[in-house]
Write an enzyme that holds these catalytic residues in place. Structure first.
Site, PDB file in Angstrom:
ATOM      1  N   SER A  72      19.648   6.447 -31.766  1.00 57.23           N
ATOM      2  CA  SER A  72      20.761   6.197 -32.689  1.00 57.23           C
ATOM      3  C   SER A  72      20.494   5.121 -33.724  1.00 57.23           C
ATOM      4  CB  SER A  72      22.045   5.839 -31.930  1.00 57.23           C
ATOM      5  OG  SER A  72      22.636   6.986 -31.452  1.00 57.23           O
ATOM      6  N   ASP A  84      27.462   8.131 -30.175  1.00 57.78           N
ATOM      7  CA  ASP A  84      26.558   7.107 -30.698  1.00 57.78           C
ATOM      8  C   ASP A  84      27.322   5.937 -31.322  1.00 57.78           C
ATOM      9  OD1 ASP A  84      24.885   9.153 -30.047  1.00 57.78           O
ATOM     10  OD2 ASP A  84      24.218   9.567 -32.089  1.00 57.78           O
TER      11      ASP A  84
END
Ligand code: ADP
Ligand code: MG
Length: 423
Positions: free
Chosen positions: A144, A200
């Protein structure tokens, strides 16, 4: 074989200095401050977010740092170590979603997109800004780096534009952060054109140091679950396979589509509505349906329902207040192993590099190992005794050499703090 290579996290001070130096060099001025946001790894609960299920991410000590200074006009200027020769200049009044004339290029979309999304969510008008990015989140490794960019931007703009949503790192405003998360997701989906779920951004914005984040993706509610690895002499080792298979995007959409069709046949809004106790009956319904790919729908549904159940059980183990040792540690490891097998066999999102990493780590003594993130490359995680980290990493490096794969990289995933301000 060659030595394992670890990707270190910058200390907060190093991050501040690097981002500030770049800002000074590019813009010839002092920033208003330096904000940061972490990458994440998901401990368990994969491909559950878009099915309304549970995920269990932690924030990494690896962060995107953003030195930022508010402007008095509507201009955005951006620089990173890779683009220091040519500062990007954008106009807040001209930028727009991907596929429109205002489309924004490369990583600028993740930063400018957050300002755009905040304004669309009624939090504007904002001012423009100058910003320098310095990130140590491995790029495109399934950790991420994209959400880290978005969330660093969100907390910076929250601060300099006095939106009052984020609170501080020590006293975070979780409801306000959930609102910032929405803007970050919108930036990723609409400005960067990546149709990802919200795990995320929630992880980067809402985790706590020393904890995993139980995220209920149906309603965005969270529980902070104690996850003190150091107290148990354990390390969560991340193996960045460096592999990225080209099918990723189409396959992600195909999985979402299969889940939606299965839910429709079963007459539920989301696959998370199927309880483990009624899984067999649901699978029988799918088999009896007219779908030409009924067996595929069976396998995808079985993964989602069992994965949510595994996540629930792992959370219960972590929350019982006893040390993470002995039989309890074995159970946590077994749940991680079972998650990987379900993703490999039923969800079909692993790849040789992920499978080899997991097998080698287990054979070298990991308590449990699994792929993490979307799959088809990216990263795997292994829960290992801290004393065995080097041996496990070596075993993975050797297995990669034996298979002719490029060397992987390693990270130490210490459960860390969420996005915030450094200076
Ligand atoms: P992940 O989020 O798993 O790392 P993504 O494909 O979602 O992978 O996001 C990677 C994208 O994020 C890159 O292609 C780039 O546009 C942007 N990005 C992230 N970190 C940086 C960085 N440090 N410098 C430039 N771009 C970055
Ligand atoms: Mg991403």
């Amino acid at each position: 074989g060659s030595e394992p290579v670890f990707s270190p996290a910058l200390s907060p001070q190093e991050g501040v200095e690097a981002a500030t130096d770049l800002f000074r060099e590019a813009f010839g001025a002092e920033p208003d401050g330096v904000w940061y946001a972490p990458g994440r790894v998901n401990v368990i609960g994969e491909h559950t977010d878009y099915n309304g299920g549970l995920a269990l991410p932690i924030a990494l000590p690896h962060r995107a740092h953003l030195a930022l200074r508010r402007r008095d006009d509507r201009t955005i200027r951006l620089v990173s170590p890779q683009t220091r020769e040519a500062i990007d200049v954008l106009d807040l009044d001209a930028i727009g979603p991907t596929g429109t004339p205002g489309e924004v290029r490369h990583w600028n979309a993740y930063v400018a997109g957050v300002a755009w999304a905040l304004e669309r969510d009624g939090l504007g008008p904002l001012r423009g800004f100058d910003a320098a990015l310095y990130s140590c989140v491995p790029l495109g490794g399934g950790l991420s780096s994209s959400a880290a960019l978005e969330c660093a931007t969100a907390v910076a703009l929250d601060d300099v534009c006095t939106l009052g949503l984020a609170g501080t790192v020590d006293t975070p405003d979780d409801a306000g952060r959930a609102r910032l998360v929405e803007a970050c997701i919108r930036a990723e989906n609409e400005m960067a054109g990546a149709p990802t779920g919200g795990m995320d951004q929630s992880a980067s914005m809402r985790c706590r140091a020393g904890h995993a984040l139980e995220l209920d993706c149906r309603d965005g509610s969270v529980v902070h679950v104690p996850f003190d690895l150091a107290a148990a002499d354990l390390t969560l080792l991340v193996i960045d396979t460096k592999a990225k298979h080209s099918l990723v995007d189409g396959q992600y959409g195909a999985r979402r589509d299969a889940c939606e069709r299965a839910a429709e046949i079963l007459g539920v809004p989301l696959l998370a509505d199927i309880e483990p106790g009624s899984l067999e009956a649901a699978l029988a319904t799918l088999r009896a349906s007219k779908a030409t790919d009924a067996e595929v729908l069976v396998a995808r549904t079985r993964h989602v329902v069992t994965e949510i159940d595994r996540t629930r059980r792992l959370v219960a183990l972590l929350q019982d207040g006893t040390p993470l040792t002995g039989e309890k540690l074995a159970q946590v490891g077994a749940l991680m192993d079972a998650s990987h097998e379900s993703l490999r066999v039923d969800y079909e999102v692993t790849c040789p590099e992920l499978d080899v990493a997991v097998q080698a780590a287990r054979a070298a003594g990991a308590h449990g190992a699994r792929m993490t993130g979307g799959g088809f490359g990216g990263s795997a995680i292994a829960l290992v005794d801290t004393a065995a980290v080097d041996a496990v990493a070596r075993a993975v490096v050797d297995a990669y050499a034996d298979h002719g794969f490029a060397a992987p990289a390693f990270l130490n995933a210490v459960p860390s703090a969420p996005a915030g301000r450094l200076v």
